[in-house]
Design an enzyme around this catalytic site. Structure first.
Site, PDB file in Angstrom:
ATOM      1  N   ARG A 141      11.807  19.344   7.624  1.00  0.00           N
ATOM      2  CA  ARG A 141      11.990  17.887   7.723  1.00  0.00           C
ATOM      3  C   ARG A 141      11.484  17.357   9.061  1.00  0.00           C
ATOM      4  O   ARG A 141      11.142  16.193   9.203  1.00  0.00           O
ATOM      5  CB  ARG A 141      13.460  17.503   7.479  1.00  0.00           C
ATOM      6  N   TYR A 165      -2.444  -6.366   8.714  1.00  0.00           N
ATOM      7  CA  TYR A 165      -1.959  -5.613   7.564  1.00  0.00           C
ATOM      8  C   TYR A 165      -0.623  -6.213   7.086  1.00  0.00           C
ATOM      9  O   TYR A 165       0.334  -6.306   7.853  1.00  0.00           O
ATOM     10  CB  TYR A 165      -1.807  -4.129   7.903  1.00  0.00           C
ATOM     11  N   LYS A 177      -6.559   6.439   5.073  1.00  0.00           N
ATOM     12  CA  LYS A 177      -7.873   5.816   5.054  1.00  0.00           C
ATOM     13  C   LYS A 177      -8.917   6.765   5.668  1.00  0.00           C
ATOM     14  O   LYS A 177      -9.118   7.829   5.129  1.00  0.00           O
ATOM     15  CB  LYS A 177      -7.798   4.466   5.767  1.00  0.00           C
TER      16      LYS A 177
HETATM   17  C1  LIG Z   1      -3.375   0.892   4.713  1.00  0.00           C
HETATM   18  C2  LIG Z   1      -3.058   0.288   6.011  1.00  0.00           C
HETATM   19  C3  LIG Z   1      -1.777   0.382   6.574  1.00  0.00           C
HETATM   20  C4  LIG Z   1      -0.609   1.029   5.846  1.00  0.00           C
HETATM   21  O1  LIG Z   1      -0.820   2.401   5.614  1.00  0.00           O
HETATM   22  P1  LIG Z   1      -0.304   3.180   4.299  1.00  0.00           P
HETATM   23  O2  LIG Z   1      -0.873   4.543   4.493  1.00  0.00           O
HETATM   24  O3  LIG Z   1      -0.838   2.477   3.095  1.00  0.00           O
HETATM   25  O4  LIG Z   1       1.176   3.169   4.332  1.00  0.00           O
HETATM   26  C5  LIG Z   1      -1.587  -0.179   7.835  1.00  0.00           C
HETATM   27  N1  LIG Z   1      -2.579  -0.810   8.491  1.00  0.00           N
HETATM   28  C6  LIG Z   1      -3.828  -0.923   7.972  1.00  0.00           C
HETATM   29  C7  LIG Z   1      -4.885  -1.639   8.742  1.00  0.00           C
HETATM   30  C8  LIG Z   1      -4.097  -0.381   6.719  1.00  0.00           C
HETATM   31  O5  LIG Z   1      -5.319  -0.529   6.197  1.00  0.00           O
END
Ligand SMILES: *Cc1c(COP(=O)(O)O)cnc(C)c1O
Length: 384
Positions: free
Chosen positions: A56, A108, A205
């Site tokens: 964890r 975001y 991403k």
């Molecule tokens: C996708 C994203 C997030 C959130 O991340 P997750 O992995 O979807 O929880 C935060 N900031 C930006 C700029 C993003 O593109």
């Protein structure tokens, strides 16, 4: 990760490609394995045998991913989370009633939504500033501000914030600067070296790059009380990235530099092709000289302007037609993967969105750029 000495000063992409010159200490595998154990035995003296005790808090595969991340960022330490949002929530969870935070108006939506919740339920004071307005950050930060949060380039208009300048503004007020650098990963922008205290990524991403995990990262210039608190929160919330996802993340990061270079090259070609196109009102891309953030982007995105750009269609109906007519771009949310995506952003963000109704967000992948341009051409043709 190995005992083999090296006198060479290696480039970051070399270290990333080899997941820190990884060689398994017993059998020599050149790729790290997956260590799924939830618990770790102690030695004859009842001391932990390695750095992990219980999963964890993050097991060995997660720790390996964190070592690669810290190395890429030039960070004192990095923590990997189950998603970008769980990392954001962990950082914001350290705020107390009365603490003042500044955050951009356009950014975001998950982060902004959570800050609104913290303001309503926890008495955190939040000021939202217009990142496109010169001097707006300076005006929003006041002596005693606890945390300045910036995002660059800002999703989905790709406005660019000068990280070094924001760090000066934040530090002058005694605030910490945290940067959401999801769209500008460390192969192009090293936020900590530019003066930020904390860098955040949705590793879902670019860092992973294959649209097959969700993950988040926080990395810092120095460890201390705040870091210890965030580690404690991650452990108790159970939001450390699990072994299999950490393994995929390591695998993805090995090709980050290559993927990002290709995406940047193709996005610039697409931006140039459609700038001034009769079916397109405007192209928003920091790599274009016409973009208001271009000069700052040139200084702080040294490894390319990235694969994210937006097209403004003639109107909302045209945007909808284009988003539903592509044959190569996949109609899905998210970004930074090897496959190109198109998104009618306002439809995804919902009725509270401040995004232009004719905005199409593109995430350019690594396909043949000629296919991507031809695809957009035929979709735009259908809309006109
Ligand atoms: C996708 C994203 C997030 C959130 O991340 P997750 O992995 O979807 O929880 C935060 N900031 C930006 C700029 C993003 O593109």
């Amino acid at each position: 990760m190995t005992d083999r000495p090296t006198q060479l000063k290696l480039a970051p992409e070399t270290r990333a490609a080899q997941a820190l010159h990884y060689i398994h200490p017993m059998h020599g595998a050149v790729v790290p394995g997956i260590e799924p154990a939830s618990t770790f035995a102690r030695d004859a003296d009842y001391a932990p045998m390695g750095d992990a005790v219980y999963a964890r808090d993050g097991g060995p595969t997660t720790q390996h991913a964190e070592a690669v991340l810290a190395d890429m960022e030039g960070a004192a330490a990095a923590m990997a989370f189950t998603s970008g949002m769980s990392a954001v929530v962990c950082l914001l969870e350290t705020l107390e009633a009365g603490d003042h935070v500044v955050c951009p108006v356009v950014g975001y939506h998950g982060t902004i939504g959570w800050l609104h919740r913290m303001a309503e339920k926890r008495g955190v004071k939040a000021t939202f500033y217009d990142a496109t307005e010169p001097g707006a950050l300076e005006a929003a930060v006041t002596p005693g501000t606890k945390l300045a949060w910036i995002e660059t380039p800002t999703n989905p208009n790709w406005d660019v914030t000068d990280i070094a300048h924001a760090a000066e503004v934040a530090h002058a007020a005694g605030a910490l600067l945290a940067v959401d650098c999801t769209v500008a990963p460390p192969c192009t922008t090293k936020a900590l070296e530019l003066g930020a205290d904390i860098v955040f990524h949705s590793a879902t991403k670019y860092l992973n790059g294959h649209s097959d995990i969700t993950a988040g990262v926080l990395a810092v210039t120095e460890t201390g009380a705040l870091w210890d608190e965030m580690r404690m929160i991650r452990t108790l919330q159970g939001t450390a990235l699990a072994a299999f996802e950490a393994w995929l993340l390591i695998r993805g990061m090995r090709t980050l530099h290559l993927r990002f270079e290709r995406a940047s090259e193709s996005a610039l070609a697409i931006a140039r092709h459609f700038e001034g196109h009769p079916g397109v009102e405007a192209v928003l891309y920091p790599g274009l000289e016409s973009h208001p953030g271009h000069e700052i982007a040139r200084r702080q995105m040294t490894g390319g302007f990235g694969g994210m750009l937006s097209l403004l269609a003639r109107d909302e109906a045209a945007a909808r037609t284009i988003a539903t007519s592509t044959q190569v771009f996949l109609p899905a949310t998210s970004l930074g993967g090897v496959e190109s995506l198109i998104e009618h952003r306002i439809a995804v963000e919902g009725p509270h969105s401040v995004v232009a109704p004719n905005l199409l967000r593109l995430s350019v992948g690594i396909e043949a750029v000629s296919d991507l341009i031809a695809d957009l051409e035929q979709a735009i043709e259908r809309a006109s």
